[in-house]
Design an enzyme around this catalytic site. Sequence first.
Site, PDB file in Angstrom:
ATOM      1  N   GLU A 247       8.112  35.483  24.092  1.00 45.56           N
ATOM      2  CA  GLU A 247       8.295  37.273  23.493  1.00 45.56           C
ATOM      3  C   GLU A 247       9.366  37.856  24.608  1.00 45.56           C
ATOM      4  OE1 GLU A 247       4.383  37.688  23.421  1.00 45.56           O
ATOM      5  OE2 GLU A 247       3.984  37.195  21.304  1.00 45.56           O
TER       6      GLU A 247
ATOM      7  N   HIS B 211       0.081  32.389  27.110  1.00 46.41           N
ATOM      8  CA  HIS B 211       0.241  31.862  25.953  1.00 46.41           C
ATOM      9  C   HIS B 211      -1.064  30.959  25.571  1.00 46.41           C
ATOM     10  CE1 HIS B 211       1.222  29.444  22.236  1.00 46.41           C
ATOM     11  NE2 HIS B 211       2.393  30.335  22.405  1.00 46.41           N
TER      12      HIS B 211
END
Length: 365
Positions: A307, A248
């Site tokens: 996700e 991320h």
Amino acid sequence: MTPHVSDGLEDVVAAETVLSEVDGQAGRLIIRGRSLDELAGRVGYEDVVRLLWDGFLDGVPADLGPALGAARAEVFGEVSALDTGLLDRSPIEAMRALTARLADGDDLGVALRLTAAPAVFTAAVVRAQAGEAPVRPDPNLRHAGDILRMIKGRPASAAEVDALDTYLVTVSDHGLNASTFAARVIASTRAGLASAVLGGISALKGPLHGGAPGPIIDMLDAIGRPENARAWIESALDRGDRLMGFGHRVYRVRDPRADALKKAVRRLGEGSNVLPGRLAFAEAVEQAALAILKARKPNRPLDTNVEFYTALLLEALAFPPSAFTCVFAMGRVSGWIAHAREQLAGGRLIRPQSRYVGPMPREAA
């Protein structure tokens, strides 16, 4: 003095906000003074929408459910514009086109219709692409329950509604991410909330932002069995492929949203004969990926992001992978609207500088 250049605006503070704080070092998400742990799985989506909008929109009712239900019923009238041209497009492109039919503006009514739009239009598109008739909204249901009913054509179970509610709450806002920044830039021009939301949808569509969960299902299906995970992942990385669901831009540790959604998947799977096995398989793939990434990139923190378990949760709720990004938009739209209103309340026109590195004109002789 030559201005500093930050590729991708890394570490540039472009706004002050009361809406959310992403603490990448501690792995913590705060939404208007409440930690994600206080919200996810504990409150409904309508409650978080009200929390985000409080003070930015006039007339927000204490119970947002009836007003949001009425907005779903109102925007359903635009479903009649769903023609074969739109049905040939991806769900996010068709949903975006239908959303563009809504009138622009900056008041509560516009905000409610825009919040209802991704839910109503995505359900209609998914059903129409499957050869089924759209289902008219039920304004008396919770937002999450009506979404599932419009998708499935039948009432959802309490466990399914709670799972989707948890997801919508978890993704409702997340700092100055790409789509939220796009929405704020557009809002700063005084273009209107619909324009800002359409910009957010367009940014979310990209595979480096909201478009990643679908490929995660493709990855899990390609791996097939836990014992295949290590070889498959090693081969993908050897080819230079990006491993979706890991790493991320902000978090240096595990994304707290991943844990919130993993808990939601586990709760949803109670009493199921299929989902616990799918979850165990995904956990095996996750552990293999984390071990390989740590060995290959020891100095770069790459942990599980939102996700990965988004894909598992939305798959379990029977959303087609092609529509996963649309479901992301169903949750994030409330945050885009809150940021747009915050930008209108005190922000200036967003107009950064660029540094020209192209050729110079020849001097006249």
